[in-house]
Design a protein around this motif. Structure first.
Motif, short mmCIF file in Angstrom:
data_model
loop_
_atom_site.label_atom_id
_atom_site.label_comp_id
_atom_site.label_asym_id
_atom_site.label_seq_id
_atom_site.Cartn_x
_atom_site.Cartn_y
_atom_site.Cartn_z
N THR A 143 -2.67 42.40 40.97
CA THR A 143 -1.77 41.34 41.44
C THR A 143 -1.33 40.41 40.31
N LEU A 144 -0.06 40.07 40.30
CA LEU A 144 0.45 39.03 39.43
C LEU A 144 1.02 37.93 40.31
N LEU A 204 -4.32 32.55 46.81
CA LEU A 204 -4.57 33.66 45.89
C LEU A 204 -5.44 34.75 46.54
N LYS A 205 -6.24 34.37 47.52
CA LYS A 205 -7.07 35.30 48.28
C LYS A 205 -8.03 36.07 47.37
N LEU A 206 -8.67 35.34 46.46
CA LEU A 206 -9.64 35.96 45.56
C LEU A 206 -10.89 36.38 46.33
N SER A 207 -11.48 37.47 45.87
CA SER A 207 -12.71 37.97 46.49
C SER A 207 -13.84 37.98 45.46
N PRO A 208 -15.08 37.85 45.91
CA PRO A 208 -16.20 37.96 44.98
C PRO A 208 -16.12 39.28 44.20
N GLY A 209 -16.30 39.18 42.90
CA GLY A 209 -16.21 40.37 42.06
C GLY A 209 -14.87 40.55 41.38
N VAL A 264 -6.32 40.33 38.72
CA VAL A 264 -5.31 39.33 39.06
C VAL A 264 -4.86 38.61 37.79
N ALA A 265 -3.54 38.44 37.67
CA ALA A 265 -2.97 37.62 36.59
C ALA A 265 -2.30 36.41 37.23
N PHE A 268 6.99 31.07 28.30
CA PHE A 268 6.89 32.36 27.63
C PHE A 268 8.08 32.49 26.67
N GLU A 269 7.80 32.43 25.39
CA GLU A 269 8.89 32.53 24.41
C GLU A 269 9.38 33.96 24.26
N TYR A 270 8.46 34.90 24.53
CA TYR A 270 8.79 36.33 24.44
C TYR A 270 8.37 37.00 25.75
N PRO A 271 9.08 36.74 26.83
CA PRO A 271 8.63 37.18 28.16
C PRO A 271 8.44 38.68 28.30
N ALA A 272 9.35 39.49 27.75
CA ALA A 272 9.24 40.95 27.90
C ALA A 272 7.95 41.47 27.27
N ALA A 273 7.65 41.01 26.05
CA ALA A 273 6.44 41.45 25.36
C ALA A 273 5.19 40.91 26.06
N SER A 274 5.24 39.67 26.49
CA SER A 274 4.07 39.09 27.18
C SER A 274 3.81 39.81 28.50
N LEU A 275 4.86 40.11 29.25
CA LEU A 275 4.69 40.81 30.52
C LEU A 275 4.15 42.23 30.30
N ALA A 276 4.57 42.88 29.23
CA ALA A 276 4.05 44.20 28.92
C ALA A 276 2.55 44.15 28.68
N SER A 277 2.09 43.11 27.99
CA SER A 277 0.65 42.99 27.71
C SER A 277 -0.11 42.63 28.98
N ILE A 278 0.51 41.87 29.88
CA ILE A 278 -0.12 41.53 31.16
C ILE A 278 -0.25 42.78 32.02
N ARG A 279 0.81 43.55 32.07
CA ARG A 279 0.77 44.80 32.86
C ARG A 279 -0.32 45.74 32.34
N LYS A 280 -0.44 45.81 31.04
CA LYS A 280 -1.46 46.66 30.42
C LYS A 280 -2.86 46.18 30.77
N ALA A 281 -3.05 44.88 30.84
CA ALA A 281 -4.38 44.32 31.13
C ALA A 281 -4.77 44.45 32.59
N LEU A 282 -3.77 44.54 33.48
CA LEU A 282 -4.05 44.66 34.91
C LEU A 282 -4.41 46.09 35.30
N VAL A 283 -5.28 46.22 36.29
CA VAL A 283 -5.56 47.54 36.85
C VAL A 283 -4.34 47.98 37.66
N PRO A 284 -4.13 49.28 37.85
CA PRO A 284 -3.04 49.74 38.72
C PRO A 284 -3.19 49.13 40.11
N GLY A 285 -2.10 48.60 40.63
CA GLY A 285 -2.16 47.93 41.92
C GLY A 285 -2.62 46.50 41.84
#
Length: 236
Positions: A177-178, A72-77, A148-149, A158-175
């Motif tokens: 990682t999923l 995953l290559k997570l970094s502090p912060g 990161v997601a 995911f019973e409703y993948p399109a809706a769930s993915l939309a909410s994940i994209r919204k929660a992520l910063v631009p650029g």
């Protein structure tokens, strides 16, 4: 004259929405596999039963957990959303990886799992962990709140993948990682359990994620994974 104008305005209003500026409600998302999460939504869910099932050497992602966290290559912060955290298998290593300046959001649709993760964080003094009760079509995180997601052995639930993915994209910063880890589903090769339980294979899941506004980055190699794959995407 005034009475005629009033009558005209009333006539116009009668043909418009009863609430000013209110748009028609969007269609409800369609389930791709009704009932897939029935066991997890049971108010009497037996957490100990799932610990014995999820946190054992016979489960591939449990054996590979150290390699997965490394890849995953997570970094502090960093701020990471552990989507479908379940019994909290990755919560402690994620907490350690992101450090005091980072944060871990441990998400699940099962109240009993969320409760367990909360207690675990308290006992282990994981002060950078927040348990979150998600919806079945919305992860319920604020816009731009995570870097990161992480979706491990959960996307096929995911019973409703399109809706769930939309909410994940919204929660992520631009650029942001999923990361998707899920079962290889190959007719004639995969186990019968996988063929019956997992609704689609890697190519289909990848297309769904790309359609939701993510760019495919790579399929990363995790030596301990044989039945599972590791895909990395970037939020557009």
């Amino acid at each position: 004259m005034r009475s005629l104008i009033f009558a005209f305005l009333v006539a116009i209003a009668s043909h418009t929405s009863p609430v000013l500026g209110q748009e028609a409600a969007p269609d409800a998302p369609q389930s791709v596999k009704p009932g897939i999460n029935k066991a997890f939504l049971d108010p009497d869910l037996d957490v100990e039963k799932w610990i014995k099932r999820f946190e054992v050497e016979s489960r591939e992602v449990f054996r590979a957990r150290t390699q997965i966290v490394k890849q995953l290559k997570l970094s502090p912060g960093d701020r990471i959303a552990d989507i479908g955290t379940g019994t909290g298998l990755f919560v402690e290593p994620f907490s350690e990886a992101v450090g005091n300046k980072g944060w871990v959001y441990a998400l699940d649709i099962a109240p009993k799992f969320v409760e367990r993760v909360g207690k675990m964080a308290e006992i282990l003094h994981l002060n950078n962990v927040t348990p979150v009760l998600s919806g079945q079509d919305d992860i319920r995180l604020a816009p731009g709140s995570v870097d990161v997601a992480f979706i491990c052995d959960v996307y096929h639930h995911f019973e409703y993948p399109a809706a769930s993915l939309a909410s994940i994209r919204k929660a992520l910063v631009p650029g942001g990682t999923l990361v998707l880890i899920d079962f290889e589903r190959i007719p004639g090769k995969s186990r019968e359990w996988t063929l019956n339980h997992v609704r689609a294979g890697k190519a289909t899941f990848r297309k769904e994620i790309e359609k939701a506004g993510f760019e495919f980055v790579e399929e990363a190699k995790v030596p301990a994974l044989n039945e599972n794959y590791f895909l990395r995407f970037r939020r557009k």
